[in-house]
Design a protein around this motif. Structure first.
Motif, PDB file in Angstrom:
ATOM      1  N   TRP A 228       0.809  11.751  -9.649  1.00 38.76           N
ATOM      2  CA  TRP A 228       1.123  13.088 -10.567  1.00 38.76           C
ATOM      3  C   TRP A 228       2.671  12.838 -11.345  1.00 38.76           C
ATOM      4  N   ILE A 229       2.747  11.807 -11.939  1.00 42.01           N
ATOM      5  CA  ILE A 229       4.007  11.794 -12.607  1.00 42.01           C
ATOM      6  C   ILE A 229       4.232  13.037 -13.618  1.00 42.01           C
ATOM      7  N   GLY A 230       3.257  13.085 -14.605  1.00 41.02           N
ATOM      8  CA  GLY A 230       3.355  14.050 -15.531  1.00 41.02           C
ATOM      9  C   GLY A 230       3.679  15.602 -15.368  1.00 41.02           C
ATOM     10  N   PRO A 231       2.731  15.850 -14.249  1.00 40.29           N
ATOM     11  CA  PRO A 231       2.911  17.355 -13.999  1.00 40.29           C
ATOM     12  C   PRO A 231       4.461  17.690 -13.215  1.00 40.29           C
ATOM     13  N   HIS A 262      -0.904  10.679 -15.959  1.00 40.67           N
ATOM     14  CA  HIS A 262      -1.488  10.486 -14.583  1.00 40.67           C
ATOM     15  C   HIS A 262      -1.836   9.249 -14.343  1.00 40.67           C
ATOM     16  N   THR A 263      -1.307   8.331 -13.422  1.00 39.53           N
ATOM     17  CA  THR A 263      -1.340   6.936 -13.191  1.00 39.53           C
ATOM     18  C   THR A 263      -2.525   6.280 -12.523  1.00 39.53           C
ATOM     19  N   HIS A 264      -3.099   7.144 -11.907  1.00 44.48           N
ATOM     20  CA  HIS A 264      -4.363   6.593 -11.004  1.00 44.48           C
ATOM     21  C   HIS A 264      -5.490   5.603 -11.900  1.00 44.48           C
ATOM     22  N   HIS A 265      -5.776   4.813 -11.634  1.00 41.92           N
ATOM     23  CA  HIS A 265      -6.370   3.764 -12.280  1.00 41.92           C
ATOM     24  C   HIS A 265      -7.998   4.431 -12.676  1.00 41.92           C
ATOM     25  N   HIS A 266      -8.319   5.375 -11.920  1.00 36.18           N
ATOM     26  CA  HIS A 266      -9.569   6.242 -12.318  1.00 36.18           C
ATOM     27  C   HIS A 266      -9.547   6.794 -13.233  1.00 36.18           C
ATOM     28  N   VAL A 267      -8.188   7.236 -13.831  1.00 38.59           N
ATOM     29  CA  VAL A 267      -8.064   8.296 -14.698  1.00 38.59           C
ATOM     30  C   VAL A 267      -7.783   7.327 -16.212  1.00 38.59           C
TER      31      VAL A 267
END
Length: 372
Positions: A228-231, A262-267
């Motif tokens: 959650w880097i962005g938020p 949002h750095t999760h690879h699913h996103v």
């Protein structure tokens, strides 16, 4: 809005330590053991950990078994067994307590050292040391029977850990990163630290936190972001933070250079596309661009760049990753301004699988010196 409070659990080192303590207790008094008390050290808290089984293997050697409980977290180690084989040591061994990794504990690449991190060692040494009498020595081997199989579902290999899982963690508490409500808890932690510091250090995961501490970064400034880097960048701006150092693995932070916050690879996962575009800007020939784009991972692509650098004596890595780091700075600054109207200075420091720094933006270099 109310958020359900996710249940925290404990990190793997805690269960390894509990098994080792149970093994030592059994050596002293062979009887059933249902639980043991562990001082987590960080945080300073004593907790009871259930022991599943304990038995003597032969005179002077005991085996104890616990099972991982990471709390309300989608953690692949949930319920995995952790074994500790504890044996009386010799009087001439190098230290009173010798710790090694057995089957399922990862190894550091070519070096072959067990991937047992600093917190795990400290936890074992301090808790076991309190139960040793003068002149006694121990040999402790931690085993993860399912570790080799579970490691195939992790990014351990990206950090040079092979053949199993690492005993990783900078604290005894396993925060449920993927549980609903965790982002709100992260915001609360950030708010507390923003009240004390005008410059914070964002780390995506445990590797960044661990390496940051090793490099002398003030631990009180470290903020774990997960994906959650962005938020959290936006929250930092709202809370009046003036500057942020993004400190992380290049294969994760590179996404920010492509406006993926949002750095999760699913996103979203455009790491190789972003890297290839920066290589093109740097002027790499078409054949090399194709090789970079066809790489299995960003780590492999970085290795290719390093080989190309050696062959051509041109500083490709510094040139390419320098522009990536600068792009991360600018895109993050712009993202915060667009989402909150706040102006925050952002700098980036990227490290590789060997936990060596690959690139520092000019701002990142300045901030790193400021927080260390």
């Amino acid at each position: 809005m109310d958020f359900a409070q996710p249940r925290p659990g404990y990190t793997l080192p805690v269960f390894a330590c509990a098994a080792a303590i149970a093994g030592l207790r059994y050596l002293r008094q062979p009887e059933p053991i249902e639980h043991v008390a562990i001082d987590l050290l960080d945080p300073p808290l004593t907790v009871d950990i259930p022991i599943e089984q304990v038995a003597g293997l032969k005179p002077g050697v005991a085996l104890a078994i616990t099972r991982s409980d990471p709390g309300d977290n989608l953690d692949i180690t949930r319920h995995t067994p952790i074994w500790a084989v504890v044996a009386w040591g010799s009087t001439d061994q190098a230290s009173p307590i010798q710790i090694d990794g057995g089957e399922g504990i990862g190894r550091w690449g070519n070096a072959g050292q067990a991937a047992i991190y600093a917190y795990a060692k400290r936890l074992l040494l301090e808790n076991l040391g309190r139960s040793l009498y003068p002149g006694e020595t121990l040999q402790v081997t931690i085993i993860l029977p399912e570790g080799r199989q579970l490691a195939q579902r992790t990014s351990n290999a990206a950090f040079g850990v092979v053949e199993g899982l690492s005993l990783l963690g900078s604290t005894g508490i396993s925060q449920p990163l993927s549980a609903p409500g965790q982002l709100e808890l992260y915001r609360q932690e950030l708010q507390q630290k923003a009240a004390k510091f005008d410059c914070l250090v964002f780390c995506v995961g445990e590797n960044g936190l661990d390496l940051g501490c090793q490099l002398g970064i003030d631990a009180a400034r470290l903020v774990k972001t997960a994906n959650w880097i962005g938020p959290l960048l936006v929250e930092a701006g709202i809370q009046g933070v003036r500057s942020i150092l993004l400190f992380g693995y290049h294969g994760k932070l590179i996404k920010l250079a492509g406006n993926i916050f949002h750095t999760h690879h699913h996103v979203a996962d455009a790491r190789l596309e972003i890297l290839t575009s920066h290589c093109a800007i740097a002027g790499l020939p078409t054949a090399d661009l194709q090789a970079i784009f066809a790489s299995s991972t960003t780590e492999d692509a970085l290795k290719y760049l390093r080989q190309l650098e050696t062959a051509t004596t041109h500083p490709w890595v510094d040139q390419v990753y320098g522009t990536i780091a600068a792009a991360i700075d600018q895109r993050s600054h712009d993202y915060i301004r667009a989402q909150s109207g706040c102006l925050v200075t952002v700098g980036a420091v990227l490290f590789d699988r060997r936990r060596q720094i690959v690139a520092k933006s000019a701002i990142g270099d300045t901030l790193l010196q400021q927080v260390s």
